[in-house]
Enzyme design. Structure first.
Site, PDB file in Angstrom:
ATOM      1  N   LYS A  51      -1.102 -40.766   5.169  1.00 47.04           N
ATOM      2  CA  LYS A  51      -1.591 -42.059   4.668  1.00 47.04           C
ATOM      3  C   LYS A  51      -2.000 -42.945   5.834  1.00 47.04           C
ATOM      4  O   LYS A  51      -3.045 -43.590   5.814  1.00 47.04           O
ATOM      5  CB  LYS A  51      -0.500 -42.744   3.821  1.00 47.04           C
ATOM      6  CG  LYS A  51      -0.288 -42.057   2.475  1.00 47.04           C
ATOM      7  CD  LYS A  51       0.938 -42.550   1.726  1.00 47.04           C
ATOM      8  CE  LYS A  51       1.168 -41.702   0.475  1.00 47.04           C
ATOM      9  NZ  LYS A  51       2.390 -42.018  -0.260  1.00 47.04           N
ATOM     10  N   GLN A  95       7.710 -45.310  -0.026  1.00 43.09           N
ATOM     11  CA  GLN A  95       7.630 -43.845  -0.173  1.00 43.09           C
ATOM     12  C   GLN A  95       8.860 -43.342  -0.925  1.00 43.09           C
ATOM     13  O   GLN A  95       9.992 -43.618  -0.539  1.00 43.09           O
ATOM     14  CB  GLN A  95       7.527 -43.199   1.222  1.00 43.09           C
ATOM     15  CG  GLN A  95       7.291 -41.709   1.200  1.00 43.09           C
ATOM     16  CD  GLN A  95       5.937 -41.319   0.582  1.00 43.09           C
ATOM     17  OE1 GLN A  95       4.927 -41.994   0.803  1.00 43.09           O
ATOM     18  NE2 GLN A  95       5.925 -40.257  -0.195  1.00 43.09           N
ATOM     19  N   ASP A 118       0.556 -48.704  -5.352  1.00 46.25           N
ATOM     20  CA  ASP A 118       1.000 -47.454  -5.960  1.00 46.25           C
ATOM     21  C   ASP A 118       1.071 -47.568  -7.489  1.00 46.25           C
ATOM     22  O   ASP A 118       1.264 -46.564  -8.175  1.00 46.25           O
ATOM     23  CB  ASP A 118       2.401 -47.069  -5.427  1.00 46.25           C
ATOM     24  CG  ASP A 118       2.343 -45.878  -4.472  1.00 46.25           C
ATOM     25  OD1 ASP A 118       1.293 -45.213  -4.426  1.00 46.25           O
ATOM     26  OD2 ASP A 118       3.354 -45.629  -3.786  1.00 46.25           O
TER      27      ASP A 118
END
Ligand code: NAD
Length: 283
Positions: A51, A95, A118
């Protein structure tokens, strides 16, 4: 049978993103992404590195907050609160998975919904299910972008989603329902999986089990989207679908690797740019 090439499309998306980021920078906005990474899970470290390097490639500023496994939940919440207030940060992602002593629910709910690239905040989950504009989770949204690029119209199709997690299956279900597919969703407790998958004009599989979907479970001419990522006994990355046997029956199929996987990161880039463009509307 045609392959749905997510690798190629994601390269194209990144090229377009570079142009958009350069334009935003001229307006004085450098899109910024903050990533919170807790613990030493090797897969999480690889994903975060990918990322980070994709952000760098397109000119997005990114900062990684690495935290030890035994960090307190409070400290994570404080860091998110800080990032919520930071005007240079447009997107925040945590994450997953988090260590067991940390509440994923509380952590995700702490993220400002306008920075929730997200799409895991309950506010965005609710908006998505209402069919409103929202940040949608990157993997299923990436699948929609891939289908769109191949001009696959979901309207009226019988769809089956196998896997019902909050990050893959459920948002996939909402996105395709919003696109007017007729949706059947299956999970570990589904009685007769084959009876569902076999009916599908389009089959989405996100479970994490090698060869869960065999040739006899797929309708002739179906579109098959394999979201699973597994390592086989030879250390090769494979999906959830028995690709060799299933592919000849399909009209379209995603390869693994090179299908859905690369779309996830390019969608994160797109979501971060979307958040940066909304900067002026933030309070
Ligand atoms: P998860 O473990 O949270 O959820 C798995 C889902 O599959 C659950 O709903 C479970 O009920 C269902 N399931 C389990 N066994 C089943 C069975 N035998 N039959 C039917 N349903 C069954 O997993 P997740 O986080 O949603 O990830 C699923 C897969 O997608 C994994 O392989 C993961 O690596 C992959 N993934 C890929 C990407 C990507 O970028 N391509 C992103 C996220 C996850």
């Amino acid at each position: 049978m045609q392959l749905l090439d997510g690798k190629q499309l994601s390269l194209q998306i990144k090229e377009e993103a570079k142009v958009e980021v350069a334009k935003l920078k001229k307006e004085g906005i450098t899109p910024g992404l903050a990533v919170i990474l807790v613990g030493d899970d090797p897969a999480s470290h690889i994903y975060v590195r990918m990322k980070e390097s994709s952000c760098e490639e397109v000119g997005i500023y990114s900062i990684i907050h690495k935290m030890p496994d035994d960090i307190s939940e409070e400290k994570i919440l404080e860091t998110i609160a800080m990032m919520n207030k930071n005007p240079n940060i447009d997107g925040i992602l945590v994450q997953l998975p988090l260590p067991p002593h940390i509440s994923e629910e509380r952590v995700l709910a702490m993220i400002d919904p306008q920075k929730d690239v997200d799409g895991f905040h309950p506010c965005n989950v609710g908006k998505l299910s209402l069919g409103l504009d929202a940040f949608a989770p990157c993997t299923p949204l990436g699948v929609m972008t891939l289908l769109d690029a191949y001009e696959i119209d979901l309207k009226g199709l019988d769809a089956c989603v196998v896997g019902a997690s909050n990050i893959v299956g459920k948002p996939m279900m909402n996105l395709i329902l919003n696109a007017f597919a007729t949706v059947d969703i299956c999970h570990i407790h589904t009685k007769d999986l084959k009876s569902h998958t076999k009916r599908a004009d389009i089959l989405f599989v996100g479970v994490g089990k090698i060869n869960l979907i065999t040739e006899d479970m797929v309708k002739e001419g179906a579109i098959v989207i394999d979201i699973g990522i597994n390592k086989n006994s030879e250390g090769k990355i494979v999906g959830d679908v028995d690709f060799e046997a299933v592919a000849p029956k399909c009209s379209y199929i995603t390869p693994v690797p090179g299908g859905v996987g690369p779309m996830t990161i390019s969608t994160l880039i797109q979501n971060t740019i979307k958040a940066a463009k909304q900067r002026e509307h933030q309070c």
